[in-house]
Structure formats: C-alpha cells, structure tokens
Design a protein around this motif. Sequence first.
Motif, PDB file in Angstrom:
ATOM      1  N   ASN A 122      49.678  39.170  44.360  1.00  0.00           N
ATOM      2  CA  ASN A 122      49.232  37.857  44.823  1.00  0.00           C
ATOM      3  C   ASN A 122      48.405  37.948  46.111  1.00  0.00           C
ATOM      4  O   ASN A 122      47.902  36.922  46.595  1.00  0.00           O
ATOM      5  CB  ASN A 122      50.425  36.942  45.098  1.00  0.00           C
ATOM      6  CG  ASN A 122      51.036  36.326  43.863  1.00  0.00           C
ATOM      7  OD1 ASN A 122      52.162  35.844  43.925  1.00  0.00           O
ATOM      8  ND2 ASN A 122      50.344  36.306  42.747  1.00  0.00           N
ATOM      9  N   LEU A 123      48.286  39.147  46.670  1.00  0.00           N
ATOM     10  CA  LEU A 123      47.568  39.348  47.930  1.00  0.00           C
ATOM     11  C   LEU A 123      46.317  40.188  47.710  1.00  0.00           C
ATOM     12  O   LEU A 123      46.255  41.003  46.784  1.00  0.00           O
ATOM     13  CB  LEU A 123      48.480  40.036  48.948  1.00  0.00           C
ATOM     14  CG  LEU A 123      49.794  39.324  49.281  1.00  0.00           C
ATOM     15  CD1 LEU A 123      50.640  40.180  50.209  1.00  0.00           C
ATOM     16  CD2 LEU A 123      49.543  37.946  49.899  1.00  0.00           C
ATOM     17  N   THR A 124      45.328  39.993  48.572  1.00  0.00           N
ATOM     18  CA  THR A 124      44.076  40.738  48.476  1.00  0.00           C
ATOM     19  C   THR A 124      43.449  40.821  49.858  1.00  0.00           C
ATOM     20  O   THR A 124      43.686  39.941  50.705  1.00  0.00           O
ATOM     21  CB  THR A 124      43.107  40.035  47.498  1.00  0.00           C
ATOM     22  OG1 THR A 124      42.005  40.901  47.210  1.00  0.00           O
ATOM     23  CG2 THR A 124      42.571  38.733  48.063  1.00  0.00           C
ATOM     24  N   PRO A 125      42.665  41.856  50.142  1.00  0.00           N
ATOM     25  CA  PRO A 125      41.983  41.916  51.438  1.00  0.00           C
ATOM     26  C   PRO A 125      41.126  40.675  51.690  1.00  0.00           C
ATOM     27  O   PRO A 125      40.562  40.103  50.751  1.00  0.00           O
ATOM     28  CB  PRO A 125      41.112  43.169  51.313  1.00  0.00           C
ATOM     29  CG  PRO A 125      41.841  44.032  50.323  1.00  0.00           C
ATOM     30  CD  PRO A 125      42.438  43.077  49.339  1.00  0.00           C
ATOM     31  N   LYS A 126      41.035  40.271  52.956  1.00  0.00           N
ATOM     32  CA  LYS A 126      40.288  39.069  53.322  1.00  0.00           C
ATOM     33  C   LYS A 126      38.842  39.147  52.862  1.00  0.00           C
ATOM     34  O   LYS A 126      38.231  38.135  52.493  1.00  0.00           O
ATOM     35  CB  LYS A 126      40.359  38.852  54.829  1.00  0.00           C
ATOM     36  CG  LYS A 126      39.765  37.536  55.302  1.00  0.00           C
ATOM     37  CD  LYS A 126      39.959  37.339  56.798  1.00  0.00           C
ATOM     38  CE  LYS A 126      39.369  36.012  57.264  1.00  0.00           C
ATOM     39  NZ  LYS A 126      39.579  35.812  58.725  1.00  0.00           N
ATOM     40  N   SER A 130      38.551  34.718  47.664  1.00  0.00           N
ATOM     41  CA  SER A 130      37.760  33.593  47.158  1.00  0.00           C
ATOM     42  C   SER A 130      38.730  32.486  46.790  1.00  0.00           C
ATOM     43  O   SER A 130      39.830  32.757  46.305  1.00  0.00           O
ATOM     44  CB  SER A 130      36.915  34.003  45.947  1.00  0.00           C
ATOM     45  OG  SER A 130      37.731  34.412  44.871  1.00  0.00           O
ATOM     46  N   PRO A 131      38.381  31.226  47.020  1.00  0.00           N
ATOM     47  CA  PRO A 131      39.295  30.111  46.752  1.00  0.00           C
ATOM     48  C   PRO A 131      39.507  29.932  45.254  1.00  0.00           C
ATOM     49  O   PRO A 131      38.754  30.474  44.434  1.00  0.00           O
ATOM     50  CB  PRO A 131      38.560  28.907  47.360  1.00  0.00           C
ATOM     51  CG  PRO A 131      37.124  29.297  47.335  1.00  0.00           C
ATOM     52  CD  PRO A 131      37.094  30.785  47.575  1.00  0.00           C
ATOM     53  N   PRO A 132      40.534  29.189  44.876  1.00  0.00           N
ATOM     54  CA  PRO A 132      40.781  28.963  43.444  1.00  0.00           C
ATOM     55  C   PRO A 132      39.600  28.262  42.780  1.00  0.00           C
ATOM     56  O   PRO A 132      38.920  27.442  43.393  1.00  0.00           O
ATOM     57  CB  PRO A 132      42.039  28.085  43.438  1.00  0.00           C
ATOM     58  CG  PRO A 132      42.132  27.512  44.814  1.00  0.00           C
ATOM     59  CD  PRO A 132      41.518  28.508  45.721  1.00  0.00           C
ATOM     60  N   LYS A 133      39.387  28.619  41.522  1.00  0.00           N
ATOM     61  CA  LYS A 133      38.280  28.061  40.750  1.00  0.00           C
ATOM     62  C   LYS A 133      38.788  27.604  39.390  1.00  0.00           C
ATOM     63  O   LYS A 133      39.933  27.830  39.019  1.00  0.00           O
ATOM     64  CB  LYS A 133      37.179  29.114  40.562  1.00  0.00           C
ATOM     65  CG  LYS A 133      36.612  29.693  41.845  1.00  0.00           C
ATOM     66  CD  LYS A 133      35.658  30.844  41.561  1.00  0.00           C
ATOM     67  CE  LYS A 133      35.151  31.474  42.851  1.00  0.00           C
ATOM     68  NZ  LYS A 133      34.287  32.651  42.577  1.00  0.00           N
ATOM     69  N   VAL A 225      44.595  35.748  52.749  1.00  0.00           N
ATOM     70  CA  VAL A 225      44.610  36.938  51.890  1.00  0.00           C
ATOM     71  C   VAL A 225      45.282  36.675  50.547  1.00  0.00           C
ATOM     72  O   VAL A 225      45.776  37.605  49.891  1.00  0.00           O
ATOM     73  CB  VAL A 225      45.282  38.133  52.607  1.00  0.00           C
ATOM     74  CG1 VAL A 225      44.426  38.613  53.773  1.00  0.00           C
ATOM     75  CG2 VAL A 225      46.687  37.775  53.090  1.00  0.00           C
ATOM     76  N   ILE A 226      45.312  35.426  50.112  1.00  0.00           N
ATOM     77  CA  ILE A 226      45.871  35.122  48.794  1.00  0.00           C
ATOM     78  C   ILE A 226      44.861  35.491  47.708  1.00  0.00           C
ATOM     79  O   ILE A 226      43.676  35.165  47.809  1.00  0.00           O
ATOM     80  CB  ILE A 226      46.246  33.629  48.685  1.00  0.00           C
ATOM     81  CG1 ILE A 226      47.403  33.295  49.634  1.00  0.00           C
ATOM     82  CG2 ILE A 226      46.614  33.257  47.244  1.00  0.00           C
ATOM     83  CD1 ILE A 226      48.690  34.064  49.353  1.00  0.00           C
ATOM     84  N   ASN A 227      45.339  36.149  46.699  1.00  0.00           N
ATOM     85  CA  ASN A 227      44.492  36.578  45.579  1.00  0.00           C
ATOM     86  C   ASN A 227      44.491  35.482  44.507  1.00  0.00           C
ATOM     87  O   ASN A 227      45.277  35.516  43.557  1.00  0.00           O
ATOM     88  CB  ASN A 227      45.025  37.899  45.008  1.00  0.00           C
ATOM     89  CG  ASN A 227      44.119  38.480  43.945  1.00  0.00           C
ATOM     90  OD1 ASN A 227      43.207  37.818  43.452  1.00  0.00           O
ATOM     91  ND2 ASN A 227      44.377  39.723  43.573  1.00  0.00           N
ATOM     92  N   TRP A 228      43.609  34.504  44.670  1.00  0.00           N
ATOM     93  CA  TRP A 228      43.582  33.378  43.749  1.00  0.00           C
ATOM     94  C   TRP A 228      43.147  33.787  42.346  1.00  0.00           C
ATOM     95  O   TRP A 228      43.480  33.114  41.364  1.00  0.00           O
ATOM     96  CB  TRP A 228      42.682  32.269  44.299  1.00  0.00           C
ATOM     97  CG  TRP A 228      43.320  31.514  45.421  1.00  0.00           C
ATOM     98  CD1 TRP A 228      42.998  31.563  46.752  1.00  0.00           C
ATOM     99  CD2 TRP A 228      44.418  30.600  45.317  1.00  0.00           C
ATOM    100  NE1 TRP A 228      43.829  30.744  47.475  1.00  0.00           N
ATOM    101  CE2 TRP A 228      44.703  30.132  46.624  1.00  0.00           C
ATOM    102  CE3 TRP A 228      45.180  30.127  44.245  1.00  0.00           C
ATOM    103  CZ2 TRP A 228      45.722  29.214  46.883  1.00  0.00           C
ATOM    104  CZ3 TRP A 228      46.194  29.211  44.510  1.00  0.00           C
ATOM    105  CH2 TRP A 228      46.464  28.770  45.808  1.00  0.00           C
ATOM    106  N   GLU A 229      42.417  34.884  42.230  1.00  0.00           N
ATOM    107  CA  GLU A 229      42.054  35.367  40.894  1.00  0.00           C
ATOM    108  C   GLU A 229      43.306  35.795  40.132  1.00  0.00           C
ATOM    109  O   GLU A 229      43.448  35.531  38.936  1.00  0.00           O
ATOM    110  CB  GLU A 229      41.061  36.525  40.986  1.00  0.00           C
ATOM    111  CG  GLU A 229      39.683  36.113  41.482  1.00  0.00           C
ATOM    112  CD  GLU A 229      38.702  37.263  41.476  1.00  0.00           C
ATOM    113  OE1 GLU A 229      39.083  38.363  40.988  1.00  0.00           O
ATOM    114  OE2 GLU A 229      37.564  37.087  41.943  1.00  0.00           O
TER     115      GLU A 229
END
Length: 240
Positions: A122-126, A130-133, A225-229
């Motif tokens: 659920n985390l990703t580098p800054k 990218s925001p949720p789509k 750093v939330i991984n919205w993908e």
Amino acid sequence: MASNIFRLGKSVNGKKISGLNHFNDPLKHGNKASFATATGSQGFKLPDLPYDFNALEPAISGEIMELHYKKHHQAYVTNLNSSLEKFHAAESKGDASQLSALTQAIRFNGGGHVNHSIFWTNLTPKSKFSPPKGELAKRIDKQFGSLDKFVTKFNEKTAAVQGSGWGWLGYNPEEDTLSIVTLPNQDPLSTTGLVPLLGIDVWEHAYYLQYKNARPDYLKAIWQVINWENVAERFESAKK
C-alpha cells in the motif's frame, strides 16, 4: 498443511469468513515459504519489499522501515510458524485444550503477517505517488465527498485507536460500498467480512522513533506515500 488452520473463522451474513484468509490475497505472492518446517508443515516467510528501506523518506524514515520489516514483521512470521508447528503436534495427539490455547497465537501472529504484507504494498516512494483515479476516485468522491474529506475522516478515526491497531479502507462485497474501519491489535479486516484495500499501521513501532507520541502527524505524512495504484487494483479485484 498450514492452510487448514486458516479456515478457522466466523459467519458474517450467513457466510463463512476466514480470520486469516488473505494469505490468498490475489495481489500478494510468495507468502508461503519454499521450505518446510521441522514437522514437515508448510511455513511462511517475509514477502519481498518492493522498495528500499529509505525509499519512503521523509514520510517514514529508513530506520523505522528496517526495524519494522526486519524485526517486527519477522517476529510475526517466526511466531506464526512456531505456533503452527505446535498446533500440528497437538492436533496429532488430539489435545483439544492445547489446540484452543494456540488458536489465539495463530490469529494474532497470522494477522500481523497478513496485515503487514498488505501494508508494504500500500506504500510507494513519494516520487512515484499519484492520486486515486478511475472508478476508485469516483467511489471515494461519491461516498465521502472528496479525497480530502476521506483522508480527514480516516485520520480522525484511526488517530483515536486506543493502544495498538490499524485503520482500514475496506470493500463490502455484500453492499458494494467502501468503509473506514479501525481494528485493535493485529485483528485481520477479513474477520469483519470486508476486503482490505488500504491499511495503515498505528502500532507505536510504526512511527514512534520519528514522530514520538504524535500519531496524528504520522497519519498526516503517510498520505504522501500511499500507493493508490495498488489500492485501485485491490478494489477492482474485490469487485470481481
């Protein structure tokens, strides 16, 4: 062999819900180890991190990430495998009292393993944020008013967790809705009948070295750093 243990659960809306069923998480592979434990039962191992320990800075320090992953998550895996071995031994002896005593340890440590395995993805580098789509963004706007309002509500509920626990965004397949839920300790979200999409750890080991007792500051920073993908992929998978 170990999978028999994780069928333990309860009924929710007439359906059997496994307390630790997210070892079958379609977005996580490699949770089951390629080795056998001393009793010949299938063991579990740490999943590989998809980034370096310092990749989430400044939101989460590399020191915290390394300790969290190598010490805390590893402890859940080690204790889970140990409890499973003892469970199998007690099962072979027909020792019902020992089986009952071990069930809580399996739930706690198995929950810790499941929850953290989801958390890392659920985390990703800054730099990759990218925001949720798409459908997920539309659903968040529809149910919560906007992404900012969702984050505010999530943080308010999660900051209020007493002691240790987790904040979750879950999907309810019965109602086709999103829900913000908090759970204590390492209870897996699947025990509520919801499918986990996004989990944030609010045990002190997740933030104390960096944020001290300022849990709200940690919760504010982690959205960088939330991984919205990954969250969206879990959402799409849950709807199938």
